[in-house]
Structure formats: C-alpha cells, structure tokens
Design an enzyme around this catalytic site. Sequence first.
Site, short mmCIF file in Angstrom:
data_model
loop_
_atom_site.label_atom_id
_atom_site.label_comp_id
_atom_site.label_asym_id
_atom_site.label_seq_id
_atom_site.Cartn_x
_atom_site.Cartn_y
_atom_site.Cartn_z
N ASP A 49 -2.79 1.70 7.03
CA ASP A 49 -2.04 1.29 5.84
C ASP A 49 -1.81 -0.22 5.81
OD1 ASP A 49 -1.87 3.92 4.97
OD2 ASP A 49 0.00 4.30 6.03
N ASP A 88 0.85 -1.19 0.00
CA ASP A 88 0.00 0.00 0.00
C ASP A 88 0.89 1.24 0.00
OD1 ASP A 88 -2.45 1.53 0.23
OD2 ASP A 88 -1.85 1.91 2.31
N GLU A 122 -1.59 -1.01 -6.07
CA GLU A 122 -2.73 -0.27 -6.65
C GLU A 122 -2.25 0.54 -7.84
OE1 GLU A 122 -5.97 1.03 -3.45
OE2 GLU A 122 -3.95 1.60 -2.83
#
Length: 370
Positions: free
Chosen positions: A352, A186, A271
């Site tokens: 996170d 992340d 991501e």
Amino acid sequence: MANKAYKFRLYPTGEQEQLLAKTFGCVRFVYNKMLTEQQETYEKYKDDKETLKKQKFPTPAKYKEEFAWLKEVDSLALANAQINLQKAYKNFFSGRAEFPKFKNRKARQSYTTNVVNGNIMLLDGYIKLPKLKLVKMKQHREIPSHHIIKSCTVSRTKTRKYYVSILTEYEHPPVQKEVQAVVGLDFSMSGLFVDSEKGKKANYPRFYRQALEKLAKEQRILPRRKKGSTRWHKQRLKVAKLHERIANQRKDFLHKESHKLAKRYDCVVIEDLNMKGMSQALHFGKSVADNAWGMFTTFLGYKLEEQGKQLIKIDKWFPSSKTCSCCGQVKESLSLSERTFRCDCGFVADRDWNASINIKNEGLRLLALI
C-alpha cells in the site's frame, strides 16, 4: 459567491412536533401526487418528444382546493417539493439518473423552506421558522456575520431527533494556493488509507465491525416482537440508536482526518475508485461500506477547496499497486494476498505504501499539465 451549510439540533415542543409531522406528510403527498400526474403524461406522450416538452408541470396550489389541510403547512416547503421533482425529471432526461420514484414514509423525513421577508431568523438559542415560530435550537457554533441565510432544511432521524441544516451564502473570491506540500493516499481496506510520506495509516477503528455483535443481538430480538406493539417500537428504537451511533462515530472520524490532511497539505492525490463495483466483485461489502471512502473524499474535497487547495483524482485503471515506485517497472500480475511489494531491482516495501507513492507521482505529473 459560495455556499456553506450549518447543521444544528432542534428541540421542538409537542405541538411543533405534530406540525412537523404534518409538513413531512404533506410534502411527501404533494410530491407523489405530482409524480403520478407526470407519469401519466410521460406514458401518453413519450413517443412525441415535442408535445411532451410543452406539457406544463403541476404545482402544489392546484391541490389546495381539494385537500384543504395542505394550507396548514408551510407553502414554501410544498413549492420545494415541486422543484425537487423537476430536478429529478431533468436528471432522468439527461441520463444522469433513473426515472423518479415515489417517496415512502419510512424513508428520510425532511422538508426545505426558503428565506422570504425575514421569515427565518436566529434568536439567542432559538430559530424562527415559517408556521412553527420559535423552535429551541442548540447552536454549538457561530455563523459568521457576513454569511446570508438562504434556506433551511428540517429533518427527523429514525430515533426521532430533529435537525435543521441552514444553507448560507457568502463572498468567497477564489484564491489558488501555491502547491508545495503534496501527498498521495492509497485506499486501504483495513485502515482507510495509507499516505505516501512514511506509509502512515489512518487506523480507522471500523466502528461497524466493533458493534456488529451487539447489533446482531438486538436485530434478532426485533422480529420476535409483535409488529406495531409497544415492545416492538422500543426494540426498533434500540436498533435505530445503534445504527445512528455507528454513523455518527464514522462521520466524526472522517471529518477529523480530512481536516488534518486539508490543513497540512496543499494538494492531495487519490484514485477515482468504483467502490460499489469493488464491494460486489471482491465480496468486501461490509468492509467497503464501513470505511465510507466516498464520504471521506467528499469531506476532503470541500475542505481543500475552501482553502484554495486541490484534490486530484487519478484514473482508477492506473496500475498503482503493480508499479515499482523506485524503477518504474510494472508487474504483469499481483495477487491480493501479496502484502509486500518486491521488485527485480531489489526494492522491497509495503504494497500500500508503494501504491501511495505511485499515486503521488502520477498526481504530480497531472499537476504539471494543469
């Protein structure tokens, strides 16, 4: 077949530096000349697509009669300028890029030349280049014997350092490795990333922030100098060296971190973030740029690919931060100030870390569909 580039520092003589400066200038001149002609052609026939397609692209050879000094530099460098402009136009017409722009002498100085009849060779601490002959080079790593040299790109930095990037080609049969170890990452504004294993951070040192005070001081001095004077050039060089040092520190850290991950895991899930949009919307421009997440993912991608491993990018709209990694419940809202994730099921974790676990789980789901 696969390609790999090796970058080395060059130490040209004074005479070779002059020829390099001429080559950079000639490549830029030819590129801009061809672009001017193409702009005129485009404006003339932009409403008639069929006629526009039939128009011939200008070549560097047509300018050599009028501008005889173009014959002094490597002809392959000029030919590559034409190829680069053709690619720029192709990208424009396909909608992948904007209309080609003119090259400025203040921008990156570089040119590319190709291997033809042994005109490029590595010879015990030297590299043989067209027109330049033997140029001293610091070869800090060996190029494997089965790698065939295809082309070289010579560049000069703002601090007047010279580099050569040697593009090689080699046989690389694709061998897909069985996925066993998977990790989710992340993006973290403060530490680059948080992994899904133990919530470990990369602890990125934020080199730009560290040097910000010193950089600001040197940049304030620069406009006080008379532009073009000796003192102005000395101060410009100080600022350029600081920027270069920050960039090199950042690149070194990102290479090492991506190498560790590529060595340890068979699949990395991240991501697909829009970093430019994030920096503008949240006013985190300096922090986002300092992290260089895009550069990190590029390094990670090719390092994994070389070993037959995978980099999976999940959708940027996937609610990784709002989803509970324990029960799967999705929160309606979650402000940026909330650094601890708390769920109604009783699950409490670092925000996170929770997001990285969700990213990993989504990656495993996508992996099952491949």
